[in-house]
Design an enzyme around this catalytic site. Sequence first.
Site, PDB file in Angstrom:
ATOM      1  N   ASP A 134      75.377  25.204  18.528  1.00  0.00           N
ATOM      2  CA  ASP A 134      76.688  25.209  17.865  1.00  0.00           C
ATOM      3  C   ASP A 134      76.525  24.487  16.532  1.00  0.00           C
ATOM      4  O   ASP A 134      75.830  23.476  16.446  1.00  0.00           O
ATOM      5  CB  ASP A 134      77.730  24.500  18.733  1.00  0.00           C
ATOM      6  CG  ASP A 134      79.163  24.847  18.323  1.00  0.00           C
ATOM      7  OD1 ASP A 134      79.427  24.893  17.100  1.00  0.00           O
ATOM      8  OD2 ASP A 134      79.998  25.067  19.211  1.00  0.00           O
ATOM      9  N   ASP A 154      28.830  56.068  45.926  1.00  0.00           N
ATOM     10  CA  ASP A 154      30.241  55.728  46.154  1.00  0.00           C
ATOM     11  C   ASP A 154      30.943  56.808  46.964  1.00  0.00           C
ATOM     12  O   ASP A 154      31.789  56.509  47.824  1.00  0.00           O
ATOM     13  CB  ASP A 154      30.959  55.548  44.816  1.00  0.00           C
ATOM     14  CG  ASP A 154      30.548  54.256  44.104  1.00  0.00           C
ATOM     15  OD1 ASP A 154      29.897  53.409  44.749  1.00  0.00           O
ATOM     16  OD2 ASP A 154      30.883  54.102  42.908  1.00  0.00           O
ATOM     17  N   GLU A 174      26.691  48.375  51.526  1.00  0.00           N
ATOM     18  CA  GLU A 174      26.757  49.485  52.476  1.00  0.00           C
ATOM     19  C   GLU A 174      26.937  48.996  53.911  1.00  0.00           C
ATOM     20  O   GLU A 174      26.711  49.737  54.858  1.00  0.00           O
ATOM     21  CB  GLU A 174      25.472  50.334  52.376  1.00  0.00           C
ATOM     22  CG  GLU A 174      24.205  49.664  52.863  1.00  0.00           C
ATOM     23  CD  GLU A 174      23.483  48.858  51.790  1.00  0.00           C
ATOM     24  OE1 GLU A 174      22.279  48.643  51.967  1.00  0.00           O
ATOM     25  OE2 GLU A 174      24.121  48.458  50.792  1.00  0.00           O
TER      26      GLU A 174
END
Length: 454
Positions: free
Chosen positions: A9, A345, A371
């Site tokens: 303000d 993969d 694996e």
Amino acid sequence: MSARILVVDDIEANVRLLQAKLEAEYYEVLTAPDGPTALALAASERPDIILLDVMMPGMDGFAVCRRLKDEAETRHIPVVLLTALDGRADRVAGLEAGADDFLTKPIDDVMLFARVRSLVRLKSVIDELRERDASGRRKGVIAGVASRLRGTGGRILVVDDQARQADRVCSELTIHHRPVVEREPGTAIIAARGPVDLIIVNAAAKTFDGLRFAAQIRSEEATRGLPILAIVDFDDRARLVRALEIGVNDVLARPIDPQELAARVTTQILRKRYADYLRENLDQSLELAVTDQLTGLHNRRYMETQLEALVKRAVLGGSHPVAVMVIDIDHFKKINDSFGHAVGDEVLREFAVRLASNVRAIDLPVRFGGEEFLVVMPETQLADAHRIAERIRMHVAGSPFRVMNGEELLTVTISIGVSTSAADDDQMKLIKRADEAMYEAKAHGRNQVVAKAA
């Protein structure tokens, strides 16, 4: 609940008065005399709420609010505009600038603290979700960008026994949203458990208690996250304050202004969708933290927490033992060397599918590393575990793996070691025995199952 509040303000007396009121309630207060200072403080101090005067020289409150909502660092800070004006156009302009609410000067202390407490609760929830989201991004378990968040097309449940008012609300909202009216709180509670973005409830309904309905929405787990917009008479201050205290997100004064209704609805739906997005990312990060990204199976971290509890229960509770099988794909390095890691993969992913489809629903298949895979089998005797392992072995060796878009067929075999928990076991001992059994299977020619008792 305390909080840090920025008061903005240009009139020092107004600032000092608000500061004294807030600090008396144990809030930490920051102050700024103008818009540019407020923007700098908001960015550096990250307050929990900003109380922002509208009428300021240079940059007015509307402009400051827009700047705050445009910046990623400050857009999630609730802004309450303080104004001596009480006109409809100013409320709509403020809401469209991103303000969360208005307080009219001279400021009513009861309304001030009710609104502050309500916004602090909301901010704390959003902050926690944002912090978890940021943590997930730093750790790399959350990726991607949110789909475009919109404040339109919302599913809105209007709970009102006053037909004319409900129809007018629906008529205004139908342009951009999908409103549905329920006049009975019982059916409205059921409807709220479905896909709803916002609830609008008449707090001054004649045939039911609108605030009790809102409280019930907040008390149920399935609905407590839904935003609630309450239609109230602003002259009924006690009901308005009570609405904010029980968790109503926003209030709308009667008679209803269409533009203000549209602006408040848009704000609430945007906020809900952002919170939903953060929660979805949190769920995703938790899932990713315990899941192997290549195969979709659970990872070693998740397995260890589950197996530890199962072994303890078997040892202390005298229940059936826990069985573990350790599985290794035979000659996997040769596959990688001959065909490349991309094909490797593919083999791992296909093996994970075959493994998961050949264990029981209560079993936990896991990618242990590389694996090597592991299956946890609760309440399983050694003979039963051996039989399940043999079934997996035969399913893998019995049909070739199609790789490279089906152009190549690979014969894949696996070696499996099986063991079950004993009276003095922990999970490490159990896994070690199964691992030793797996190496025995490899030593004896691979493509076989070896069971090893305690």
